[in-house]
Each structure stands twice: as structure tokens, then as C-alpha cells.
Design an enzyme around this catalytic site. Structure first.
Site, PDB file in Angstrom:
ATOM      1  N   ASP A   1     -25.522  37.211  33.306  1.00 46.04           N
ATOM      2  CA  ASP A   1     -26.332  36.670  32.218  1.00 46.04           C
ATOM      3  C   ASP A   1     -27.806  36.816  32.633  1.00 46.04           C
ATOM      4  OD1 ASP A   1     -26.743  35.184  29.805  1.00 46.04           O
ATOM      5  OD2 ASP A   1     -26.721  33.293  30.874  1.00 46.04           O
TER       6      ASP A   1
ATOM      7  N   GLY B   1     -28.753  36.912  35.617  1.00 47.23           N
ATOM      8  CA  GLY B   1     -28.682  37.750  36.811  1.00 47.23           C
ATOM      9  C   GLY B   1     -29.010  36.981  38.088  1.00 47.23           C
TER      10      GLY B   1
ATOM     11  N   ARG C   1     -10.859  28.261  29.955  1.00 40.78           N
ATOM     12  CA  ARG C   1     -10.889  29.443  30.816  1.00 40.78           C
ATOM     13  C   ARG C   1      -9.582  30.219  30.695  1.00 40.78           C
ATOM     14  NH1 ARG C   1     -15.109  28.979  34.645  1.00 40.78           N
ATOM     15  NH2 ARG C   1     -15.740  26.877  35.153  1.00 40.78           N
TER      16      ARG C   1
HETATM   17  P1  IMP Z   1     -26.459  34.058  35.574  1.00 44.47           P
HETATM   18  O1  IMP Z   1     -26.833  33.558  36.934  1.00 44.47           O
HETATM   19  O2  IMP Z   1     -27.399  33.564  34.526  1.00 44.47           O
HETATM   20  O3  IMP Z   1     -26.278  35.544  35.513  1.00 44.47           O
HETATM   21  O4  IMP Z   1     -25.151  33.301  35.181  1.00 44.47           O
HETATM   22  C1  IMP Z   1     -23.944  33.705  35.532  1.00 44.47           C
HETATM   23  C2  IMP Z   1     -22.931  32.610  35.312  1.00 44.47           C
HETATM   24  O5  IMP Z   1     -23.226  31.781  34.184  1.00 44.47           O
HETATM   25  C3  IMP Z   1     -21.615  33.242  34.992  1.00 44.47           C
HETATM   26  O6  IMP Z   1     -20.899  33.519  36.170  1.00 44.47           O
HETATM   27  C4  IMP Z   1     -20.949  32.213  34.119  1.00 44.47           C
HETATM   28  O7  IMP Z   1     -20.238  31.303  34.919  1.00 44.47           O
HETATM   29  C5  IMP Z   1     -22.082  31.506  33.415  1.00 44.47           C
HETATM   30  N1  IMP Z   1     -22.276  32.008  32.037  1.00 44.47           N
HETATM   31  C6  IMP Z   1     -23.260  32.805  31.572  1.00 44.47           C
HETATM   32  N2  IMP Z   1     -23.128  33.077  30.270  1.00 44.47           N
HETATM   33  C7  IMP Z   1     -22.001  32.438  29.873  1.00 44.47           C
HETATM   34  C8  IMP Z   1     -21.305  32.343  28.600  1.00 44.47           C
HETATM   35  O8  IMP Z   1     -21.676  32.922  27.568  1.00 44.47           O
HETATM   36  N3  IMP Z   1     -20.166  31.584  28.612  1.00 44.47           N
HETATM   37  C9  IMP Z   1     -19.710  30.940  29.716  1.00 44.47           C
HETATM   38  N4  IMP Z   1     -20.322  31.020  30.909  1.00 44.47           N
HETATM   39  C10 IMP Z   1     -21.461  31.746  30.993  1.00 44.47           C
END
Ligand code: IMP
Ligand code: MG
Length: 185
Positions: A106, A108, A168
Site C-alpha cells: 500500500d 510501501g 481474512r
Molecule cells: P503499507 O505499509 O502501507 O504498504 O501497508 C501494508 C499493510 O497494510 C498490508 O500488509 C496490510 O496488512 C495493510 N493494508 C493495506 N491496505 C489494505 C487494505 O485495503 N485492506 C486490508 N489491509 C490493508
């Protein structure tokens, strides 16, 4: 918690499409890592269903380990940008061909943090396999070597991804209707 049918705006990726793509990724990974030095690292908790299905589609010998990281609290739907290792690996990854298996990239931040940390342990190689890529929301530059699907900027659930820790278990990826959703107490 509400019934998922009451908060489902649409099914974004159905079970058949998911499974077909996981199979393709498994074939690709099997061909790219033929020599039995592959270690899959599953990022808990969201990566579990994907890891299990992917691992079954990889025909070359490999091992699996788990790691828990968090950047989200219950009730929050934004990455805080601060990532915490809640449970570290059991395996020494030095000299291993490491493939990180994530449900979604998302912002990152999670992957960027984990990559930096694992690189210090001197794996032979270190790559990323993400089922979903929500590129529009990216804040940290991260490589995705194996990508299941690129998805739009919508909050999704199912197949490892949770909404406040629920659902999940669903075999598909659905979009949450945030107008109908009421967080559990
Ligand atoms: P990042 O660090 O923002 O890339 O977030 C990654 C983590 O956020 C993922 O491993 C998910 O656990 C959670 N996440 C991000 N987007 C979503 C979504 O649309 N639904 C559920 N979990 C999400
Ligand atoms: Mg996750």
C-alpha cells in the site's frame, strides 16, 4: 461484526481468478529458483492464505518462515509510517535466496522497512512477491518482483486481508462499502 455481505461493495477478484494467478506466480517462482535455496518469508498475518497457496504451487524445494510486523492499529485504515517487528524469524537468512510474501503493498512503508532490515543479514538474494499492489498510495519506493494484481485505491478485504481483523478467511478479494461498515465495539 456485521455479515460480510452487508458491507461488500463488490467482489474485486473472485476465487477462480485468484487461484489461477497464484498458480502462474508459483510456476514463475519455481523456474526462477530451481536450486533448493529458496526461503519464503510470510509476513503475518495478512500473507498467510497467499503463502499457503503459493507454496503449494512452487515445485522446487523451499523452506518457509514467518515474521510479524505491524504499522496499523485496529480501527485505523492508514499506515502510520512507523513499522514495528512483533515477531522475528527463526531462520538465519545469510546466503539464502529470500522471497518476501506479502498480501498487499500500500504505502510501501512495511516492505521498505523489512527489506532494509533483512538486507543487513546478508541473504544471497532478496526479492518481493506481493499479491496486490495499490500503487496509487505509494509513499516509499519499493521493488515488487512478483505482482499478483494491480488494484485501485479502495479498501479491500478477504484472502488474508482484514477489516478490523475479520474476514481474512474469505476466498476472494472484496471492496468494503465504508458507508455501510460499522467498526466492532
Ligand atoms: P503499507 O505499509 O502501507 O504498504 O501497508 C501494508 C499493510 O497494510 C498490508 O500488509 C496490510 O496488512 C495493510 N493494508 C493495506 N491496505 C489494505 C487494505 O485495503 N485492506 C486490508 N489491509 C490493508
Ligand atoms: Mg500485511
Amino acid at each position: 461484526m456485521q455479515d460480510y455481505k452487508d458491507i461488500l461493495a463488490e467482489i474485486l477478484i473472485d476465487e477462480k481468478t485468484l487461484q489461477a494467478r497464484v498458480k502462474e506466480l508459483g510456476s514463475q517462482i519455481s523456474a526462477d529458483y530451481p536450486d533448493g535455496n529458496l526461503l519464503l518469508i510470510c509476513i503475518l498475518r495478512g500473507g498467510v492464505p497467499f503463502l499457503v497457496d503459493l507454496s503449494r504451487c512452487i515445485t522446487s524445494p523451499h523452506t518457509v518462515d514467518y515474521m510479524a510486523v505491524s504499522s496499523y492499529g485496529v480501527g485505523k485504515r492508514e499506515s502510520s509510517g512507523t513499522v514495528r517487528v512483533a515477531m522475528d524469524l527463526q531462520t538465519d537468512i545469510q546466503g539464502k535466496d529470500v522471497l518476501l510474501v506479502e498480501d498487499i503493498v500500500d504505502s510501501g512503508h512495511t516492505i521498505a522497512y523489512v527489506l532494509e532490515m533483512l538486507q543487513l543479514r546478508q541473504p544471497k538474494s532478496l526479492k518481493v512477491c506481493a499479491l496486490l499492489d495499490k500503487a496509487e498510495r505509494r509513499e516509499a519506493v519499493v521493488p515488487i518482483h512478483y505482482r499478483g494484481f494491480s488494484i485501485p485505491n479502495k479498501f479491500v478485504f478477504g484472502y488474508g486481508l482484514d477489516i478490523d481483523e475479520y474476514y481474512r478467511n474469505l476466498p476472494f478479494i472484496g471492496v468494503v462499502d465504508l458507508k455501510k461498515y460499522q467498526p466492532p465495539k
